[in-house]
Design a protein around this motif. Structure first.
Motif, PDB file in Angstrom:
ATOM      1  N   CYS A  84      54.692  -0.691  30.458  1.00 51.15           N
ATOM      2  CA  CYS A  84      55.001   0.423  31.035  1.00 51.15           C
ATOM      3  C   CYS A  84      56.579   0.336  31.478  1.00 51.15           C
ATOM      4  O   CYS A  84      56.741  -0.798  31.778  1.00 51.15           O
TER       5      CYS A  84
ATOM      6  N   SER B 240      50.973   1.103  24.020  1.00 58.20           N
ATOM      7  CA  SER B 240      49.727   0.969  24.295  1.00 58.20           C
ATOM      8  C   SER B 240      49.601  -0.552  23.770  1.00 58.20           C
ATOM      9  O   SER B 240      50.236  -1.290  22.900  1.00 58.20           O
TER      10      SER B 240
ATOM     11  N   LEU C 203      57.985   7.024  34.996  1.00 52.53           N
ATOM     12  CA  LEU C 203      57.654   6.424  33.808  1.00 52.53           C
ATOM     13  C   LEU C 203      58.424   6.810  32.592  1.00 52.53           C
ATOM     14  O   LEU C 203      58.099   8.097  32.448  1.00 52.53           O
TER      15      LEU C 203
ATOM     16  N   HIS D 214      58.054   5.115  29.298  1.00 57.99           N
ATOM     17  CA  HIS D 214      57.314   4.967  28.109  1.00 57.99           C
ATOM     18  C   HIS D 214      55.992   4.027  28.564  1.00 57.99           C
ATOM     19  O   HIS D 214      56.197   3.317  29.286  1.00 57.99           O
ATOM     20  N   LYS D 215      54.924   4.486  27.950  1.00 58.07           N
ATOM     21  CA  LYS D 215      53.935   3.581  28.085  1.00 58.07           C
ATOM     22  C   LYS D 215      53.442   3.152  26.608  1.00 58.07           C
ATOM     23  O   LYS D 215      52.941   4.033  25.746  1.00 58.07           O
TER      24      LYS D 215
ATOM     25  N   TRP E 107      59.956   1.864  33.079  1.00 57.91           N
ATOM     26  CA  TRP E 107      60.197   2.629  34.185  1.00 57.91           C
ATOM     27  C   TRP E 107      61.606   2.835  34.337  1.00 57.91           C
ATOM     28  O   TRP E 107      62.604   2.115  34.001  1.00 57.91           O
TER      29      TRP E 107
ATOM     30  N   GLU F 181      49.788   3.120  37.205  1.00 56.69           N
ATOM     31  CA  GLU F 181      49.569   3.636  35.877  1.00 56.69           C
ATOM     32  C   GLU F 181      48.825   2.563  35.106  1.00 56.69           C
ATOM     33  O   GLU F 181      48.239   2.957  34.148  1.00 56.69           O
ATOM     34  N   HIS F 182      48.848   1.452  35.436  1.00 58.76           N
ATOM     35  CA  HIS F 182      47.929   0.327  35.019  1.00 58.76           C
ATOM     36  C   HIS F 182      46.610   0.424  35.335  1.00 58.76           C
ATOM     37  O   HIS F 182      46.172   0.549  36.404  1.00 58.76           O
TER      38      HIS F 182
ATOM     39  N   VAL G 136      48.895  -3.679  27.748  1.00 56.47           N
ATOM     40  CA  VAL G 136      49.715  -2.488  27.913  1.00 56.47           C
ATOM     41  C   VAL G 136      51.003  -2.771  28.644  1.00 56.47           C
ATOM     42  O   VAL G 136      51.026  -3.469  29.474  1.00 56.47           O
TER      43      VAL G 136
END
Length: 240
Positions: A100, A115, A110, A112-113, A102, A68-69, A98
């Motif tokens: 993430c 910003s 995932l 939430h991500k 999990w 994801e990164h 950022v």
């Protein structure tokens, strides 16, 4: 990976090395063990390797690679408290800032991500459904792991926050930074609104030392140790 006493290496993993004279070497950064039988290791490519650790024996395998990164991983933390009601139990951070969040398990999910706010997230910790993130601009930001929302922003230090730690039994938060200060905070939730609250508890100045490492020495947070850039000593402080 070694036996608990360090006597025997039971597993090693070769990271992929890119070809070409100008290619940068790949390195690992950030490691955390989940409450289940997984160990997560970050890399400079932004990937997170998930190792499956068997209950018995040494048949360790790479069970997943989280992609994801897009920037190098800086830190990984797991919530090992007995907090209930929040399925998120792992957080990862990268050079861009950022985060993430999990849910660990056989299939990592995932949740939430978050910003980037324009500054590197250099250190991250997770406890009782709360996420503490330290940044290169000297701030500490507190997030709710269940919602991913930022609830508290603290102008904690004058320079780069290099290390965070949380005392598991008390919820004390320790922060160390390049400004030579180490600070202790108390984390809690408002009983009525359930909002995260942060209270400053103590400050120590480590004279002429750029603090780069800080950790509590006991689960209650009654003692902590720090070290600094180009310092060959570990300095221990005890609450009296």
């Amino acid at each position: 990976m070694y036996e608990s006493d360090g006597s025997i290496m039971v597993y090693w993993h070769a990271v992929h090395t890119p070809e070409g004279a100008t290619a940068a070497a790949v390195f690992a950064r950030g490691i955390a063990a989940t409450k289940s039988h997984y160990i997560c290791v970050g890399s400079s490519t932004g990937s997170i390797l998930v190792f499956n650790i068997p209950p018995k024996g040494t048949n360790i395998t790479v069970s997943d690679v989280l992609e994801e990164h897009r920037e190098p991983i800086t830190d990984i933390a797991c919530d090992c408290s007995e907090h209930k009601g929040c399925i998120a139990d792992l957080v990862t951070a990268d050079d861009s800032g950022v985060l993430c969040i999990w849910k660990s398990g056989e299939d990592f999910k995932l949740i939430h991500k978050i910003s980037s706010y324009g500054s590197t997230c250099s250190s991250v910790r997770m406890w009782s459904g709360m996420i503490a993130a330290g940044y290169g601009n000297g701030q500490i930001q507190m997030y709710d792991a269940e919602t991913g929302a930022m609830q508290v922003e603290v102008n904690a230090h004058g320079r780069w926050v290099c290390a965070l730690d949380i005392a598991s039994d008390s919820g004390k938060l320790l922060s160390g930074a390049e400004d030579s200060f180490v600070r202790v905070w108390r984390l809690s939730r408002n009983p009525e609104s359930n909002a995260i609250e942060v209270e400053h508890s103590h400050t120590e100045c480590v004279t002429d030392v750029q603090v780069c490492g800080a950790k509590f020495c006991d689960p209650r947070g009654n003692a902590f140790a720090v070290t600094g850039y180009d310092l060959s000593e570990i300095i221990r402080y005890i609450q009296v």
